[in-house]
Design an enzyme around this catalytic site. Structure first.
Site, PDB file in Angstrom:
ATOM      1  N   LYS A 139       8.490  48.299  50.019  1.00 17.49           N
ATOM      2  CA  LYS A 139       9.714  48.992  50.414  1.00 17.49           C
ATOM      3  C   LYS A 139       9.483  50.479  50.660  1.00 17.49           C
ATOM      4  CE  LYS A 139      13.008  48.536  47.392  1.00 17.49           C
ATOM      5  NZ  LYS A 139      12.178  47.852  46.401  1.00 17.49           N
ATOM      6  N   ARG A 175      22.898  48.161  43.920  1.00 11.41           N
ATOM      7  CA  ARG A 175      22.152  47.256  43.047  1.00 11.41           C
ATOM      8  C   ARG A 175      22.983  46.064  42.599  1.00 11.41           C
ATOM      9  NH1 ARG A 175      17.233  48.664  41.413  1.00 11.41           N
ATOM     10  NH2 ARG A 175      16.553  50.837  41.553  1.00 11.41           N
ATOM     11  N   ARG A 180      -3.771  46.671  40.539  1.00  5.96           N
ATOM     12  CA  ARG A 180      -3.881  48.138  40.541  1.00  5.96           C
ATOM     13  C   ARG A 180      -4.600  48.633  39.289  1.00  5.96           C
ATOM     14  NH1 ARG A 180       2.122  49.985  42.606  1.00  5.96           N
ATOM     15  NH2 ARG A 180       2.670  49.311  40.504  1.00  5.96           N
ATOM     16  N   ARG A 187      -2.177  49.822  33.878  1.00  2.00           N
ATOM     17  CA  ARG A 187      -0.944  50.260  33.217  1.00  2.00           C
ATOM     18  C   ARG A 187      -0.167  49.050  32.711  1.00  2.00           C
ATOM     19  NH1 ARG A 187       2.398  53.949  37.261  1.00  2.00           N
ATOM     20  NH2 ARG A 187       3.453  51.955  37.146  1.00  2.00           N
ATOM     21  N   ARG A 197       9.981  41.782  35.602  1.00  4.45           N
ATOM     22  CA  ARG A 197      10.662  42.663  36.562  1.00  4.45           C
ATOM     23  C   ARG A 197      11.192  41.872  37.750  1.00  4.45           C
ATOM     24  NH1 ARG A 197       6.293  46.931  38.097  1.00  4.45           N
ATOM     25  NH2 ARG A 197       7.936  47.730  39.470  1.00  4.45           N
TER      26      ARG A 197
END
Length: 217
Positions: free
Chosen positions: A13, A88, A127, A160, A171
């Site tokens: 996004k 949202r 990542r 992380r 999430r």
């Protein structure tokens, strides 16, 4: 061009929003940026939001909506905008409709970036962040030449907590629960366009532009 961009974490996004905003010369209105700006400048709305944040509570819709309304009333948003991270929920979507109607305008389109959950997990869990310089690498798409070591500064790479598969799946679950009703809200109004967000960045951009050309004024 007045549009809303929705999509799960890892759908790309941010990258696509920057390109669309530049292509159509409209501001990218991100709720995260609005919050940081208001809190950083100690505006009345920012101070109110900070009070909730400092107490570990969610900032009420009324405060978020007031910040977005204030941003959309600024001069650079008069000819259009790209909303990222808002609305949202359905309540926020209904209020946005009211705000735009009051201004004598409406949304052109809502773009939903669609990507498979497992692809999102692969993108985000790969990542690795440098503990020294903060540079982010990716084990598949942008690996360092020495595993676990940053090519830029030699620092140690780590994953992380936000990038761990179990966290990402949670999430995604929260996103689906919160966003599915909003997507349905706009689909019922004939405003929703679904974009396949898999493949290269350029490929996704081309699909987006093909859709947006239908709404050029």
């Amino acid at each position: 061009m007045r549009l809303v961009l929705v999509g799960p974490p890892g759908a790309g996004k941010g990258t696509q929003a920057q390109f669309i905003a530049a292509q159509y010369d409209v501001p990218q209105v991100s709720t995260g940026d609005i919050f940081r700006a208001n809190v950083g400048q100690s505006t009345p709305l920012g101070l109110e939001a900070k009070r909730y944040m400092d107490a570990g509570e969610l900032v009420p819709d009324s405060v978020t909506i007031a910040m977005v309304e204030d941003r959309l009333l600024q001069d650079d948003a008069a000819k259009g905008f790209l909303l990222d991270g808002f609305p949202r929920n359905v309540a926020q979507a209904e209020v946005l409709d009211t705000l735009l109607e009051r201004a004598g305008t409406s949304l052109d389109v809502v773009l939903e970036l669609v990507v498979d959950d497992e692809e999102v997990v692969r993108r985000l869990s790969g990542r690795r962040t440098c503990s020294s310089c903060g540079r982010v690498w990716h084990v598949d798409f942008d690996p360092s030449s020495v595993e676990g070591q940053c090519d830029h500064c030699g620092g140690t790479l780590f994953q992380r907590d936000d990038d761990k598969p179990e966290t990402i799946r949670r999430r995604l679950q929260v996103y689906a629960e919160q966003t599915a009703p909003v997507v349905g809200f706009y689909a019922e109004r004939g405003l929703l366009e679904r974009i396949d967000a898999t493949g290269t960045v350029d490929g996704v951009t081309a699909r987006i532009l093909a859709v947006l050309r239908r709404f050029d004024r």
